[in-house]
Design a protein around this motif. Structure first.
Motif, PDB file in Angstrom:
ATOM      1  N   ASP A  24       0.830  -1.216   0.000  1.00  0.00           N
ATOM      2  CA  ASP A  24       0.000   0.000   0.000  1.00  0.00           C
ATOM      3  C   ASP A  24       0.861   1.261   0.000  1.00  0.00           C
ATOM      4  O   ASP A  24       0.529   2.247  -0.671  1.00  0.00           O
ATOM      5  CB  ASP A  24      -0.970   0.016   1.183  1.00  0.00           C
ATOM      6  CG  ASP A  24      -0.273  -0.192   2.513  1.00  0.00           C
ATOM      7  OD1 ASP A  24       0.220  -1.305   2.753  1.00  0.00           O
ATOM      8  OD2 ASP A  24      -0.199   0.770   3.315  1.00  0.00           O
ATOM      9  N   GLY A  25       1.987   1.236   0.710  1.00  0.00           N
ATOM     10  CA  GLY A  25       2.864   2.415   0.687  1.00  0.00           C
ATOM     11  C   GLY A  25       3.343   2.702  -0.725  1.00  0.00           C
ATOM     12  O   GLY A  25       3.351   3.841  -1.181  1.00  0.00           O
TER      13      GLY A  25
ATOM     14  N   MET B 139      -1.033  -5.340  -2.186  1.00  0.00           N
ATOM     15  CA  MET B 139      -1.110  -6.062  -0.910  1.00  0.00           C
ATOM     16  C   MET B 139      -1.222  -5.019   0.196  1.00  0.00           C
ATOM     17  O   MET B 139      -0.219  -4.458   0.654  1.00  0.00           O
ATOM     18  CB  MET B 139       0.136  -6.928  -0.710  1.00  0.00           C
ATOM     19  CG  MET B 139       0.313  -7.997  -1.773  1.00  0.00           C
ATOM     20  SD  MET B 139      -0.955  -9.288  -1.641  1.00  0.00           S
ATOM     21  CE  MET B 139      -0.280 -10.486  -2.803  1.00  0.00           C
TER      22      MET B 139
ATOM     23  N   ASN C 242      -1.613  -3.871   3.601  1.00  0.00           N
ATOM     24  CA  ASN C 242      -1.568  -4.160   5.048  1.00  0.00           C
ATOM     25  C   ASN C 242      -1.672  -2.869   5.872  1.00  0.00           C
ATOM     26  O   ASN C 242      -1.378  -2.844   7.056  1.00  0.00           O
ATOM     27  CB  ASN C 242      -0.330  -4.982   5.423  1.00  0.00           C
ATOM     28  CG  ASN C 242       0.937  -4.342   4.906  1.00  0.00           C
ATOM     29  OD1 ASN C 242       0.963  -3.161   4.581  1.00  0.00           O
ATOM     30  ND2 ASN C 242       2.010  -5.123   4.827  1.00  0.00           N
ATOM     31  N   GLU C 243      -2.063  -1.806   5.207  1.00  0.00           N
ATOM     32  CA  GLU C 243      -2.418  -0.542   5.861  1.00  0.00           C
ATOM     33  C   GLU C 243      -1.249   0.096   6.616  1.00  0.00           C
ATOM     34  O   GLU C 243      -1.434   0.676   7.684  1.00  0.00           O
ATOM     35  CB  GLU C 243      -3.652  -0.723   6.758  1.00  0.00           C
ATOM     36  CG  GLU C 243      -4.860  -1.198   5.959  1.00  0.00           C
ATOM     37  CD  GLU C 243      -6.165  -1.234   6.748  1.00  0.00           C
ATOM     38  OE1 GLU C 243      -6.130  -1.499   7.956  1.00  0.00           O
ATOM     39  OE2 GLU C 243      -7.225  -0.969   6.121  1.00  0.00           O
ATOM     40  N   GLY C 244      -0.075  -0.020   6.025  1.00  0.00           N
ATOM     41  CA  GLY C 244       1.077   0.649   6.614  1.00  0.00           C
ATOM     42  C   GLY C 244       2.364   0.204   5.951  1.00  0.00           C
ATOM     43  O   GLY C 244       2.375  -0.743   5.166  1.00  0.00           O
ATOM     44  N   TYR C 245       3.427   0.905   6.266  1.00  0.00           N
ATOM     45  CA  TYR C 245       4.758   0.543   5.773  1.00  0.00           C
ATOM     46  C   TYR C 245       5.300  -0.485   6.752  1.00  0.00           C
ATOM     47  O   TYR C 245       5.987  -0.139   7.717  1.00  0.00           O
ATOM     48  CB  TYR C 245       5.656   1.774   5.727  1.00  0.00           C
ATOM     49  CG  TYR C 245       5.276   2.830   4.702  1.00  0.00           C
ATOM     50  CD1 TYR C 245       6.082   3.042   3.586  1.00  0.00           C
ATOM     51  CD2 TYR C 245       4.142   3.605   4.855  1.00  0.00           C
ATOM     52  CE1 TYR C 245       5.760   4.009   2.646  1.00  0.00           C
ATOM     53  CE2 TYR C 245       3.806   4.568   3.918  1.00  0.00           C
ATOM     54  CZ  TYR C 245       4.610   4.768   2.828  1.00  0.00           C
ATOM     55  OH  TYR C 245       4.287   5.723   1.899  1.00  0.00           O
ATOM     56  N   MET C 246       4.984  -1.740   6.523  1.00  0.00           N
ATOM     57  CA  MET C 246       5.242  -2.770   7.529  1.00  0.00           C
ATOM     58  C   MET C 246       6.669  -3.305   7.464  1.00  0.00           C
ATOM     59  O   MET C 246       7.268  -3.594   8.492  1.00  0.00           O
ATOM     60  CB  MET C 246       4.225  -3.899   7.375  1.00  0.00           C
ATOM     61  CG  MET C 246       2.790  -3.437   7.593  1.00  0.00           C
ATOM     62  SD  MET C 246       2.611  -2.446   9.100  1.00  0.00           S
ATOM     63  CE  MET C 246       0.840  -2.221   9.180  1.00  0.00           C
TER      64      MET C 246
END
Ligand SMILES: Cc1ncc(C[n+]2csc(CCOP(=O)(O)OP(=O)(O)O)c2C)c(N)n1
Ligand code: SF4
Ligand SMILES: [Mg+2]
Length: 295
Positions: A99-100, A125, A127-131
């Motif tokens: 997402d980022g 993909m 995952n709602e953040g810079y994981m």
């Protein structure tokens, strides 16, 4: 809905570097195994990098181009055009980005590719953040969620990328997740048979970044839909809406109370999230009624 046998051509192999229990590995397995060996993928920096493995090893039996963070869509479009120039238009070109790399830093390239209706498949993909870099916020992070760069909770809403892509009138954009595997597999088959810019945004509950037990990614995926936080739907040609799975009357609290990233919330903030989810759903239902794909 048409039911598919889930193909296991095994293009995505065991031994990848995802966190055990990660939904992204399962999602990737179906994307790659269904698209098959006659494919090329671009992968920007994201959790999918370690998932592929370190040189000279790879968990994926197709050529991968590791592009710069911001260029997934344009890299994929360039590869597709080069293949076409060599009479290899049969090769599927996939952009597999986080997402980022999609909602934020790759949005300009994506917009241009969508405008030109380049013949690529884009799997985000989400995952709602810079994981991969330790849980920083992206514009896909939902309101009030804790990240390391929003320690008091994010103050703005999650960006609606489906609507942004629909506004480009791309042939296909949809949401999916591995909690509804049949729906997910159906959508992958559908876009494999289409041409032009096709996108699926896959919600990836992140064990580490969201904070939930390692065996709960499928449960979290289902709760996201059942509470209305992440409805599963498709928009074709920017105007034809199909809702595949919507809320089932569960309050958002059922979903957010199971995640560490929301543990600081006040009752008032939970109500704000509920209100936002209800508004988003009302808007989506309205669009689906006005612009139904079956009309
Ligand atoms: C231009 C640029 N800025 C920053 C980075 C560092 N970086 C690598 S991966 C990553 C996070 C990616 O986040 P996302 O796209 O959401 O994928 P995820 O890790 O969540 O799967 C960042 C910031 C980079 N590689 N390139
Ligand atoms: S950090 Fe999250 S999204 Fe990335 S591999 Fe681990 S569980 Fe999956
Ligand atoms: Mg991410």
């Amino acid at each position: 809905m048409k039911h598919y046998e889930i193909a296991e051509e095994k293009v995505f192999l065991p031994g990848h570097g995802a966190c055990p229990g990660c939904a992204m590995a399962l999602a990737l397995r179906y994307v790659l195994n269904i698209f098959g060996r006659n494919s090329v993928a671009v992968i920007p920096p994201s959790c999918m990098g370690p998932m592929m493995g370190a040189q000279p090893y790879s968990s994926m039996l197709i050529p991968i181009f590791h592009n710069s963070f911001e260029s997934s869509a344009s890299s994929a479009a360039g590869i597709k055009r080069a293949l076409r120039a060599r009479d290899r238009d049969d090769v599927n070109v996939l952009a597999l980005a986080g997402d980022g790399g999609t909602y934020d830093i790759g949005l300009q390239a994506l917009s241009s590719v969508a405008e030109h209706n380049e013949d690529i498949v884009y799997i985000c993909m989400d995952n709602e953040g810079y994981m991969n870099t330790g849980t920083q916020k992206s514009s896909s992070t939902p309101r009030h969620a804790y990240t390391t760069s929003t320690p008091g909770g994010k103050e703005s809403r999650k960006k609606n990328l489906v609507e942004i892509m629909a506004a480009h009138h791309v042939p296909y954009v949809a949401t999916a997740n591995i909690g509804y595997l049949d729906d997910f597999v159906t959508k992958i088959h559908k876009i494999k048979d289409m041409k032009g810019t096709r996108m699926i945004i896959v919600l990836i509950p992140c064990i580490d970044g969201w904070g939930f037990p390692g065996d709960a990614a499928a449960t979290m995926s289902r709760l996201a839909v059942q509470t209305g936080v992440f409805p599963l739907y498709e928009v074709e040609d920017g105007t034809k809406y199909t809702i595949n799975h919507g809320p089932e009357g569960l309050p958002v609290e059922t979903y957010i109370s199971r995640q560490r990233r929301y543990r600081h919330l006040t009752a008032e903030q939970v109500s704000e999230i509920q209100k936002e989810v209800d508004e988003n759903w009302a808007k989506l239902e309205g669009m689906a009624n006005l612009f139904s794909a079956t009309m």
